[in-house]
Motif scaffolding. Structure first.
Motif, PDB file in Angstrom:
ATOM      1  N   SER A 240       0.833  -1.209   0.000  1.00 39.13           N
ATOM      2  CA  SER A 240       0.000   0.000   0.000  1.00 39.13           C
ATOM      3  C   SER A 240       0.868   1.259   0.000  1.00 39.13           C
ATOM      4  CB  SER A 240      -0.892   0.043   1.230  1.00 39.13           C
ATOM      5  OG  SER A 240      -1.535  -1.164   1.402  1.00 39.13           O
ATOM      6  N   GLU A 241       1.916   1.228   0.789  1.00 35.64           N
ATOM      7  CA  GLU A 241       2.826   2.375   0.856  1.00 35.64           C
ATOM      8  C   GLU A 241       3.464   2.611  -0.522  1.00 35.64           C
ATOM      9  OE1 GLU A 241       3.290   4.368   3.367  1.00 35.64           O
ATOM     10  OE2 GLU A 241       4.933   5.526   2.467  1.00 35.64           O
ATOM     11  N   ALA A 242       3.829   1.504  -1.191  1.00 38.47           N
ATOM     12  CA  ALA A 242       4.432   1.628  -2.527  1.00 38.47           C
ATOM     13  C   ALA A 242       3.432   2.225  -3.514  1.00 38.47           C
ATOM     14  CB  ALA A 242       4.899   0.255  -3.018  1.00 38.47           C
ATOM     15  N   VAL A 243       2.177   1.809  -3.426  1.00 36.68           N
ATOM     16  CA  VAL A 243       1.131   2.338  -4.316  1.00 36.68           C
ATOM     17  C   VAL A 243       0.955   3.844  -4.075  1.00 36.68           C
ATOM     18  CG1 VAL A 243      -1.362   2.311  -4.751  1.00 36.68           C
ATOM     19  CG2 VAL A 243      -0.106   0.166  -4.593  1.00 36.68           C
ATOM     20  N   HIS A 244       0.877   4.214  -2.806  1.00 34.73           N
ATOM     21  CA  HIS A 244       0.699   5.620  -2.427  1.00 34.73           C
ATOM     22  C   HIS A 244       1.835   6.478  -3.021  1.00 34.73           C
ATOM     23  CE1 HIS A 244      -0.727   8.399   1.074  1.00 34.73           C
ATOM     24  NE2 HIS A 244      -0.252   9.115   0.097  1.00 34.73           N
ATOM     25  N   ARG A 245       3.059   6.011  -2.824  1.00 33.50           N
ATOM     26  CA  ARG A 245       4.220   6.796  -3.307  1.00 33.50           C
ATOM     27  C   ARG A 245       4.263   6.815  -4.829  1.00 33.50           C
ATOM     28  NH1 ARG A 245       9.422   5.544   0.504  1.00 33.50           N
ATOM     29  NH2 ARG A 245       8.325   5.568   2.473  1.00 33.50           N
ATOM     30  N   HIS A 246       3.933   5.683  -5.461  1.00 35.50           N
ATOM     31  CA  HIS A 246       3.952   5.591  -6.925  1.00 35.50           C
ATOM     32  C   HIS A 246       2.966   6.603  -7.521  1.00 35.50           C
ATOM     33  CE1 HIS A 246       4.363   3.800 -10.847  1.00 35.50           C
ATOM     34  NE2 HIS A 246       3.139   3.326 -10.871  1.00 35.50           N
ATOM     35  N   ILE A 247       1.772   6.685  -6.952  1.00 36.71           N
ATOM     36  CA  ILE A 247       0.769   7.628  -7.475  1.00 36.71           C
ATOM     37  C   ILE A 247       1.251   9.068  -7.301  1.00 36.71           C
ATOM     38  CG2 ILE A 247      -1.581   8.525  -7.124  1.00 36.71           C
ATOM     39  CD1 ILE A 247      -2.449   5.662  -6.465  1.00 36.71           C
ATOM     40  N   LEU A 248       1.754   9.373  -6.106  1.00 41.46           N
ATOM     41  CA  LEU A 248       2.229  10.751  -5.858  1.00 41.46           C
ATOM     42  C   LEU A 248       3.382  11.112  -6.802  1.00 41.46           C
ATOM     43  CD1 LEU A 248       2.178  11.035  -1.948  1.00 41.46           C
ATOM     44  CD2 LEU A 248       0.570  12.023  -3.576  1.00 41.46           C
ATOM     45  N   ALA A 249       4.240  10.128  -7.093  1.00 42.29           N
ATOM     46  CA  ALA A 249       5.428  10.420  -7.913  1.00 42.29           C
ATOM     47  C   ALA A 249       5.086  10.574  -9.396  1.00 42.29           C
ATOM     48  CB  ALA A 249       6.456   9.295  -7.740  1.00 42.29           C
ATOM     49  N   THR A 250       3.985   9.970  -9.843  1.00 41.37           N
ATOM     50  CA  THR A 250       3.751   9.904 -11.293  1.00 41.37           C
ATOM     51  C   THR A 250       2.518  10.672 -11.767  1.00 41.37           C
ATOM     52  OG1 THR A 250       2.551   7.829 -10.977  1.00 41.37           O
ATOM     53  CG2 THR A 250       4.881   7.646 -11.592  1.00 41.37           C
ATOM     54  N   CYS A 251       1.705  11.191 -10.853  1.00 44.14           N
ATOM     55  CA  CYS A 251       0.455  11.830 -11.269  1.00 44.14           C
ATOM     56  C   CYS A 251       0.309  13.187 -10.568  1.00 44.14           C
ATOM     57  CB  CYS A 251      -0.718  10.896 -10.925  1.00 44.14           C
ATOM     58  SG  CYS A 251      -2.286  11.489 -11.510  1.00 44.14           S
ATOM     59  N   ARG A 252       0.544  14.258 -11.332  1.00 49.11           N
ATOM     60  CA  ARG A 252       0.556  15.607 -10.742  1.00 49.11           C
ATOM     61  C   ARG A 252      -0.785  15.965 -10.100  1.00 49.11           C
ATOM     62  NH1 ARG A 252      -0.364  21.114 -12.527  1.00 49.11           N
ATOM     63  NH2 ARG A 252      -1.094  20.332 -14.526  1.00 49.11           N
ATOM     64  N   GLY A 253      -1.893  15.615 -10.794  1.00 47.91           N
ATOM     65  CA  GLY A 253      -3.236  15.958 -10.290  1.00 47.91           C
ATOM     66  C   GLY A 253      -3.493  15.311  -8.928  1.00 47.91           C
ATOM     67  N   ALA A 254      -3.097  14.033  -8.793  1.00 48.88           N
ATOM     68  CA  ALA A 254      -3.316  13.329  -7.521  1.00 48.88           C
ATOM     69  C   ALA A 254      -2.501  13.994  -6.415  1.00 48.88           C
ATOM     70  CB  ALA A 254      -2.929  11.865  -7.661  1.00 48.88           C
ATOM     71  N   ARG A 255      -1.282  14.432  -6.790  1.00 47.25           N
ATOM     72  CA  ARG A 255      -0.403  15.107  -5.803  1.00 47.25           C
ATOM     73  C   ARG A 255      -1.087  16.364  -5.274  1.00 47.25           C
ATOM     74  NH1 ARG A 255       3.926  14.183  -8.980  1.00 47.25           N
ATOM     75  NH2 ARG A 255       4.016  16.287  -9.851  1.00 47.25           N
ATOM     76  N   GLN A 256      -1.717  17.100  -6.202  1.00 48.42           N
ATOM     77  CA  GLN A 256      -2.380  18.344  -5.768  1.00 48.42           C
ATOM     78  C   GLN A 256      -3.544  18.045  -4.822  1.00 48.42           C
ATOM     79  OE1 GLN A 256      -3.277  20.140  -9.548  1.00 48.42           O
ATOM     80  NE2 GLN A 256      -1.390  21.337  -9.555  1.00 48.42           N
ATOM     81  N   VAL A 257      -4.265  16.952  -5.084  1.00 49.98           N
ATOM     82  CA  VAL A 257      -5.461  16.656  -4.280  1.00 49.98           C
ATOM     83  C   VAL A 257      -5.091  16.117  -2.896  1.00 49.98           C
ATOM     84  CG1 VAL A 257      -7.545  15.233  -4.121  1.00 49.98           C
ATOM     85  CG2 VAL A 257      -6.884  16.212  -6.324  1.00 49.98           C
ATOM     86  N   ILE A 258      -4.185  15.132  -2.836  1.00 59.14           N
ATOM     87  CA  ILE A 258      -3.953  14.474  -1.522  1.00 59.14           C
ATOM     88  C   ILE A 258      -2.586  14.783  -0.927  1.00 59.14           C
ATOM     89  CG2 ILE A 258      -5.557  12.548  -1.913  1.00 59.14           C
ATOM     90  CD1 ILE A 258      -2.907  10.835  -2.366  1.00 59.14           C
ATOM     91  N   GLY A 259      -1.771  15.597  -1.665  1.00 56.15           N
ATOM     92  CA  GLY A 259      -0.402  15.872  -1.195  1.00 56.15           C
ATOM     93  C   GLY A 259      -0.357  16.366   0.240  1.00 56.15           C
ATOM     94  N   ALA A 260      -1.306  17.254   0.618  1.00 56.04           N
ATOM     95  CA  ALA A 260      -1.289  17.804   1.979  1.00 56.04           C
ATOM     96  C   ALA A 260      -2.462  17.279   2.803  1.00 56.04           C
ATOM     97  CB  ALA A 260      -1.342  19.332   1.912  1.00 56.04           C
ATOM     98  N   ALA A 261      -3.145  16.251   2.298  1.00 50.41           N
ATOM     99  CA  ALA A 261      -4.333  15.733   3.008  1.00 50.41           C
ATOM    100  C   ALA A 261      -3.918  14.794   4.132  1.00 50.41           C
ATOM    101  CB  ALA A 261      -5.237  14.988   2.028  1.00 50.41           C
ATOM    102  N   ARG A 262      -4.865  14.534   5.036  1.00 50.03           N
ATOM    103  CA  ARG A 262      -4.612  13.627   6.158  1.00 50.03           C
ATOM    104  C   ARG A 262      -5.283  12.285   5.868  1.00 50.03           C
ATOM    105  NH1 ARG A 262      -7.970  13.377  10.548  1.00 50.03           N
ATOM    106  NH2 ARG A 262      -8.927  15.338   9.936  1.00 50.03           N
TER     107      ARG A 262
END
Ligand SMILES: Cc1cc2nc3c(=O)[nH]c(=O)nc-3n(C[C@H](O)[C@H](O)[C@H](O)COP(=O)(O)OP(=O)(O)OC[C@H]3O[C@@H](n4cnc5c(N)ncnc54)[C@H](O)[C@@H]3O)c2cc1C
Length: 396
Positions: A240-262
């Motif tokens: 799960s941790e790998a999936v989370h990091r993979h999405i953040l590293a490869t998808c700018r839109g996802a980074r904007q949505v959950i980058g600072a979320a809890r």
């Protein structure tokens, strides 16, 4: 009493809808659910507006409208660096889909079935199914002991992801191209309330939507081989941790949505998923929900297909003498035809979209096309069932 008109195995949206509809038609129904509710589940939690007619017909529409998150009137594609959005097509009567946590939805729907008179055996696991001359017997494990319940009609609604000893359980698979499902909730995320983005990232795809009570649901499917690579790249022992990091590293839109979320609660994992069309009626056992057929969740139609298939089957069964094999076979024929008319196209569309999403080249091309003509997103949503309300049963 251990003899019923029907036994339903599984208390997800498909099983609860079938049981609730049948009990309202005067049937005696037992439903067997192995887990204790509420329970979270790997799922994006979005339900299309096309299901509201069935929800209203089973007396659940007002509950869903009260509890679900905001209406989703726009969809988006987040692919690599690109973000594009477009209008979501409305269902019949201008209805739009919304998301409701599966912990809440499944528990409320099962409560509704219980209140209507369904005998809910929970937590109780169906262990075996035997065919007798007049009735079938389902062997269940409940309160640490085993017992049998009987009925002429058995409805398998236990989903398609878990192995088991029932004749309706799918065989276990383990291939590099299998897709595994993941899901997490977040709070304080940065996303417009009416927007549902689709995420394309190398080796997978996902979706984000606001659900109930200020929770944002992020769910995704990742190819087994891509997951193994992400674990190596990000040096993670946890998938799960790998999936989370993979999405953040490869998808700018996802980074904007959950980058600072809890993050709210742990990641959940399930699968592999089993997309495809299967037999809706075979060996005198009915199948509803994922078990009858499953689309790649890229189109977020699985809950709708479960609720609608449960209702379609109950309608077909309530028109025959289901205590006889001939009656059940007739219902099976009508149900199978209705199922294919309603769902087969969207399952094929979803497979094509999933293939496009996972390869960086095709995903990039799709992102480019959507950037030039956002209307293709709206058209894709319509093709994947977002405007296809349930058709009345036609006799075969
Ligand atoms: C990553 C991902 C995201 C998704 N996102 C969406 C989305 O946004 N919108 C959407 O519409 N769909 C989505 N789906 C699909 C959706 O989750 C499924 O289609 C849906 O859950 C199927 O419902 P069901 O009732 O057929 O089965 P399930 O929901 O799987 O319910 C089956 C029930 O049967 C019980 N059970 C199993 N075996 C037994 C047994 N032996 N005895 C007793 N009980 C048993 C289980 O405990 C479970 O409660 C997604 C799927 C994935 C993987």
């Amino acid at each position: 009493m251990n003899s019923y008109d029907a036994i339903v195995i599984g208390g997800g949206p498909a099983g609860s809808t079938a049981a609730l509809t049948l009990v309202r038609r005067g049937w005696s129904v037992a439903l067997v659910e192995k887990t204790t509710f509420p329970r979270r589940k790997v799922c994006g939690e979005f339900m299309s507006g096309t299901s509201t007619a069935v929800l209203d017909a089973i007396g659940f529409g007002h509950v869903w409208r009260k509890r679900a998150g905001p209406e989703i009137r726009r969809l988006a594609l987040f692919s690599g660096q690109r973000t594009v959005d477009a209008p979501m097509p409305a269902g019949r009567g201008g209805s739009f889909g919304r998301a409701l946590g599966r912990d809440v939805l499944d528990a409320l729907l099962l409560d509704k079935a219980r209140e209507a008179g369904v005998t809910v055996l929970q937590p109780a696991k169906a262990l075996a199914l035997h065919h007798g001359t007049m009735e079938k017997t389902v062997r269940i494990s409940i309160d640490g002991a085993e017992q049998s319940i009987n009925a002429p009609a058995v409805i398998a609604a236990h989903g398609s992801w878990e192995p088991g000893a029932l004749p309706t359980n799918l065989a276990k698979v383990n291939r590099p191209g299998d897709f595994l499902g993941f899901k997490a909730h977040f709070r304080s995320a940065d996303l417009d309330a009416d927007l549902m983005p689709l995420l394309f990232f190398p080796g997978g795809y996902g979706g984000i939507v606001w659900a109930d009570d200020g929770r944002l649901s992020l769910s995704c499917c990742v190819r087994r081989d891509a997951l193994a690579q992400a674990r190596r790249v990000h040096d993670c022992s946890s998938a799960s941790e790998a999936v989370h990091r993979h999405i953040l590293a490869t998808c700018r839109g996802a980074r904007q949505v959950i980058g600072a979320a809890r993050q709210d609660g742990p990641w959940l994992a399930a699968g592999p998923i089993r997309p495809g069309v299967r037999k809706a009626y075979a060996d005198d056992v009915f199948r509803v929900g994922n078990l009858a057929g499953e689309s790649h969740p890229i189109i977020a139609e699985g809950i709708s297909m479960s609720i609608q298939s449960g209702w379609l089957l109950a309608e077909a069964l309530s028109r025959v003498d289901a205590s006889t094999q001939a009656g059940r076979a007739a219902a099976g024929q009508v149900y199978t035809a209705a199922w294919r008319r309603q769902f087969a196209t969207r399952i094929r569309v979803a497979s094509v979209l999933a293939r496009i999403a996972v390869h960086p080249r095709t995903a990039g091309l799709a992102g480019g096309l959507a950037g030039l003509a956002p209307a293709v997103l709206t058209a894709g949503a319509a093709l994947s069932g977002k405007t296809k309300s349930i058709a009345a049963l036609q006799s075969h």
